[in-house]
Design a protein around this motif. Structure first.
Motif, PDB file in Angstrom:
ATOM      1  N   LYS A 187       0.818  -1.209   0.000  1.00 27.97           N
ATOM      2  CA  LYS A 187       0.000   0.000   0.000  1.00 27.97           C
ATOM      3  C   LYS A 187       0.852   1.259   0.000  1.00 27.97           C
ATOM      4  O   LYS A 187       0.520   2.245  -0.678  1.00 27.97           O
ATOM      5  N   ASN A 188       1.936   1.246   0.772  1.00 25.10           N
ATOM      6  CA  ASN A 188       2.778   2.441   0.912  1.00 25.10           C
ATOM      7  C   ASN A 188       4.180   2.225   0.363  1.00 25.10           C
ATOM      8  O   ASN A 188       5.148   2.745   0.905  1.00 25.10           O
ATOM      9  N   TYR A 189       4.271   1.445  -0.714  1.00 28.65           N
ATOM     10  CA  TYR A 189       5.599   1.145  -1.267  1.00 28.65           C
ATOM     11  C   TYR A 189       6.332   2.400  -1.703  1.00 28.65           C
ATOM     12  O   TYR A 189       7.560   2.494  -1.619  1.00 28.65           O
ATOM     13  N   ASP A 190       5.575   3.410  -2.176  1.00 30.44           N
ATOM     14  CA  ASP A 190       6.223   4.639  -2.636  1.00 30.44           C
ATOM     15  C   ASP A 190       6.885   5.382  -1.478  1.00 30.44           C
ATOM     16  O   ASP A 190       7.953   5.991  -1.647  1.00 30.44           O
ATOM     17  N   LEU A 191       6.265   5.327  -0.286  1.00 32.21           N
ATOM     18  CA  LEU A 191       6.866   5.970   0.875  1.00 32.21           C
ATOM     19  C   LEU A 191       8.119   5.221   1.325  1.00 32.21           C
ATOM     20  O   LEU A 191       9.117   5.836   1.715  1.00 32.21           O
ATOM     21  N   TYR A 192       8.056   3.899   1.270  1.00 32.42           N
ATOM     22  CA  TYR A 192       9.230   3.105   1.646  1.00 32.42           C
ATOM     23  C   TYR A 192      10.373   3.299   0.645  1.00 32.42           C
ATOM     24  O   TYR A 192      11.544   3.217   1.017  1.00 32.42           O
ATOM     25  N   MET A 193      10.023   3.561  -0.602  1.00 33.42           N
ATOM     26  CA  MET A 193      11.064   3.811  -1.608  1.00 33.42           C
ATOM     27  C   MET A 193      11.843   5.077  -1.296  1.00 33.42           C
ATOM     28  O   MET A 193      13.018   5.199  -1.644  1.00 33.42           O
ATOM     29  N   LEU A 194      11.170   6.031  -0.621  1.00 29.22           N
ATOM     30  CA  LEU A 194      11.865   7.255  -0.239  1.00 29.22           C
ATOM     31  C   LEU A 194      12.953   6.991   0.786  1.00 29.22           C
ATOM     32  O   LEU A 194      13.883   7.795   0.948  1.00 29.22           O
ATOM     33  N   LEU A 195      12.850   5.874   1.510  1.00 28.46           N
ATOM     34  CA  LEU A 195      13.876   5.525   2.503  1.00 28.46           C
ATOM     35  C   LEU A 195      15.119   4.931   1.869  1.00 28.46           C
ATOM     36  O   LEU A 195      16.163   4.874   2.520  1.00 28.46           O
ATOM     37  N   VAL A 196      14.998   4.477   0.623  1.00 29.49           N
ATOM     38  CA  VAL A 196      16.130   3.782  -0.014  1.00 29.49           C
ATOM     39  C   VAL A 196      17.378   4.664  -0.115  1.00 29.49           C
ATOM     40  O   VAL A 196      18.474   4.227   0.244  1.00 29.49           O
ATOM     41  N   PRO A 197      17.289   5.923  -0.596  1.00 34.84           N
ATOM     42  CA  PRO A 197      18.517   6.744  -0.654  1.00 34.84           C
ATOM     43  C   PRO A 197      19.175   6.929   0.706  1.00 34.84           C
ATOM     44  O   PRO A 197      20.400   6.845   0.821  1.00 34.84           O
ATOM     45  N   ALA A 198      18.357   7.185   1.754  1.00 40.24           N
ATOM     46  CA  ALA A 198      18.929   7.343   3.091  1.00 40.24           C
ATOM     47  C   ALA A 198      19.561   6.046   3.571  1.00 40.24           C
ATOM     48  O   ALA A 198      20.645   6.050   4.171  1.00 40.24           O
ATOM     49  N   PHE A 199      18.899   4.916   3.297  1.00 43.26           N
ATOM     50  CA  PHE A 199      19.454   3.617   3.694  1.00 43.26           C
ATOM     51  C   PHE A 199      20.782   3.357   2.991  1.00 43.26           C
ATOM     52  O   PHE A 199      21.759   2.920   3.622  1.00 43.26           O
ATOM     53  N   VAL A 200      20.839   3.619   1.694  1.00 39.74           N
ATOM     54  CA  VAL A 200      22.081   3.411   0.937  1.00 39.74           C
ATOM     55  C   VAL A 200      23.185   4.340   1.429  1.00 39.74           C
ATOM     56  O   VAL A 200      24.350   3.935   1.562  1.00 39.74           O
ATOM     57  N   PHE A 201      22.807   5.593   1.734  1.00 44.61           N
ATOM     58  CA  PHE A 201      23.794   6.562   2.225  1.00 44.61           C
ATOM     59  C   PHE A 201      24.442   6.071   3.511  1.00 44.61           C
ATOM     60  O   PHE A 201      25.670   6.053   3.642  1.00 44.61           O
ATOM     61  N   PHE A 202      23.621   5.697   4.494  1.00 47.91           N
ATOM     62  CA  PHE A 202      24.166   5.253   5.775  1.00 47.91           C
ATOM     63  C   PHE A 202      24.894   3.920   5.638  1.00 47.91           C
ATOM     64  O   PHE A 202      25.868   3.675   6.361  1.00 47.91           O
ATOM     65  N   LEU A 203      24.438   3.075   4.736  1.00 49.90           N
ATOM     66  CA  LEU A 203      25.131   1.801   4.520  1.00 49.90           C
ATOM     67  C   LEU A 203      26.543   2.026   4.003  1.00 49.90           C
ATOM     68  O   LEU A 203      27.505   1.410   4.485  1.00 49.90           O
ATOM     69  N   ILE A 204      26.684   2.943   3.037  1.00 52.21           N
ATOM     70  CA  ILE A 204      27.985   3.179   2.412  1.00 52.21           C
ATOM     71  C   ILE A 204      28.903   3.996   3.315  1.00 52.21           C
ATOM     72  O   ILE A 204      30.089   3.682   3.475  1.00 52.21           O
ATOM     73  N   PHE A 205      28.360   5.055   3.926  1.00 50.59           N
ATOM     74  CA  PHE A 205      29.212   5.993   4.653  1.00 50.59           C
ATOM     75  C   PHE A 205      29.232   5.800   6.169  1.00 50.59           C
ATOM     76  O   PHE A 205      30.030   6.455   6.843  1.00 50.59           O
ATOM     77  N   ALA A 206      28.386   4.931   6.717  1.00 49.66           N
ATOM     78  CA  ALA A 206      28.352   4.740   8.162  1.00 49.66           C
ATOM     79  C   ALA A 206      28.635   3.307   8.581  1.00 49.66           C
ATOM     80  O   ALA A 206      29.412   3.072   9.510  1.00 49.66           O
ATOM     81  N   TYR A 207      28.018   2.330   7.905  1.00 46.79           N
ATOM     82  CA  TYR A 207      28.124   0.947   8.370  1.00 46.79           C
ATOM     83  C   TYR A 207      29.291   0.194   7.730  1.00 46.79           C
ATOM     84  O   TYR A 207      30.052  -0.492   8.430  1.00 46.79           O
ATOM     85  N   ILE A 208      29.453   0.299   6.426  1.00 42.76           N
ATOM     86  CA  ILE A 208      30.581  -0.388   5.776  1.00 42.76           C
ATOM     87  C   ILE A 208      31.921   0.116   6.294  1.00 42.76           C
ATOM     88  O   ILE A 208      32.834  -0.685   6.558  1.00 42.76           O
ATOM     89  N   PRO A 209      32.109   1.442   6.513  1.00 48.52           N
ATOM     90  CA  PRO A 209      33.407   1.906   7.056  1.00 48.52           C
ATOM     91  C   PRO A 209      33.718   1.387   8.452  1.00 48.52           C
ATOM     92  O   PRO A 209      34.864   1.512   8.904  1.00 48.52           O
TER      93      PRO A 209
END
Length: 317
Positions: A26-48
């Motif tokens: 129902k709210n897939y479009d709202l969850y898609m908005l989280l993808v850039p933030a998730f990718v950002f923190f994954l690359i610059f916060a968790y992987i390092p």
């Protein structure tokens, strides 16, 4: 277990999954908005975080993290044996504590004042002027501070001389440097910090103010009895987040405002990591310093959240 019981368990499990999937569809479009933030923190916060292994190794930049030899806790022992470590930790805590005591109430007070302004035109102009310092880099702000407080050409010392007072070397005196640093921190961030509090004030029910007016309450009484309690949960959350950064400090402001004369109070953990870790190549040592810094910050934010909930307030979780 009977067949009927088994069937009921399966039905409960399936009904527990279906609402989640239904909500996702129902709210897939709202969850898609989280993808850039998730990718950002994954690359610059968790992987390092894998780089924290450097703190336990005799790191060689040419061998890399995985090929460098282990040295256990040697970097941590060296860290605690450095005389400058305790001095820069003291400076970091001192500047952050002053920033918390002086700087944290400033946006709250400003937001309360802006909320009471009746003229929308004047309110927008005031907000724009208050937001402006946030968008200037600390290099520019540091240059402005040095120019304004210059003992020879600065406008502050010129005014003081006209009143028969002797000039003050603000940026060359330890005490005055700390005061100027704290005030410039408030100047740069107070206006921008009002945004969250003003947004919280818009969520307060207007009927409360109307009822207070009918009861004869003045502006100060409305602020004390309605506005402040209404934004209190937001204040508590932001206070917890600020306490969680007590051992961390950005490098831009200390680097822009420091000078060799006041390094006794201006040397903080971030500038030490830059000067020793980047310039001198002591990556293992400075990674150990950063790791201890992060662990202390985590403990502080957990403790602040626990105390806030024990006092009956709202925490981060």
């Amino acid at each position: 277990m009977s067949a009927q019981t088994t069937t009921s368990v399966k039905m409960k499990a399936s009904t527990g999954k279906r609402p989640a999937l239904k909500e996702l569809r129902k709210n897939y479009d709202l969850y898609m908005l989280l993808v850039p933030a998730f990718v950002f923190f994954l690359i610059f916060a968790y992987i390092p975080m894998a780089g924290l292994l450097i703190a336990f190794k005799d790191y060689n930049i040419f061998q890399g993290i995985w090929a460098s030899s282990w040295n256990g806790l040697e970097n941590f022992r060296e860290m605690f044996s450095i005389p400058e470590f305790w001095e820069m930790t003291r400076n970091t805590l001192m500047l952050n504590l002053l920033g918390l005591v002086v700087g944290f109430p400033a946006p709250i007070i400003l937001a309360l004042m802006l909320n009471e302004i009746g003229s929308k035109y004047f309110k927008r102009i005031s907000q724009s002027l208050l937001y402006l310092p946030h968008f200037l880099s600390w290099i520019v702000l540091g240059g402005i501070v040095y120019a304004v407080l210059s003992p020879q050409y600065g406008i502050v010392n010129q005014i003081m001389r006209k009143f028969g007072m002797s000039e003050i070397y603000f940026m060359a005196d330890n005490t005055w440097w700390v005061i100027v640093y704290t005030l410039t921190t408030v100047w740069q961030g107070a206006g921008w910090g009002t945004i969250i509090y003003l947004a919280a004030m818009t969520a307060i029910d207007p009927s409360l103010y109307e009822a207070a007016s009918i009861d004869g309450a003045g502006r100060l009484r409305k602020i004390w009895s309605i506005t402040i309690p209404g934004i209190l949960p937001t204040v508590v959350i932001l206070l917890i987040l600020n306490v969680g950064h007590m051992v961390s400090i950005g490098i831009e402001q200390p680097l822009a405002m420091a000078n060799p004369v006041v390094m006794e109070v201006a040397e903080v953990i971030s500038t030490y990591i830059y000067s020793v870790g980047i310039k001198q190549g002591e990556f293992g040592l400075t990674t150990a310093v950063g790791m201890v810094q992060s662990v202390i910050n985590l403990g502080l934010i957990l403790g602040a959240n626990y105390l806030a909930k024990r006092r009956g307030g709202e925490g981060l979780w």
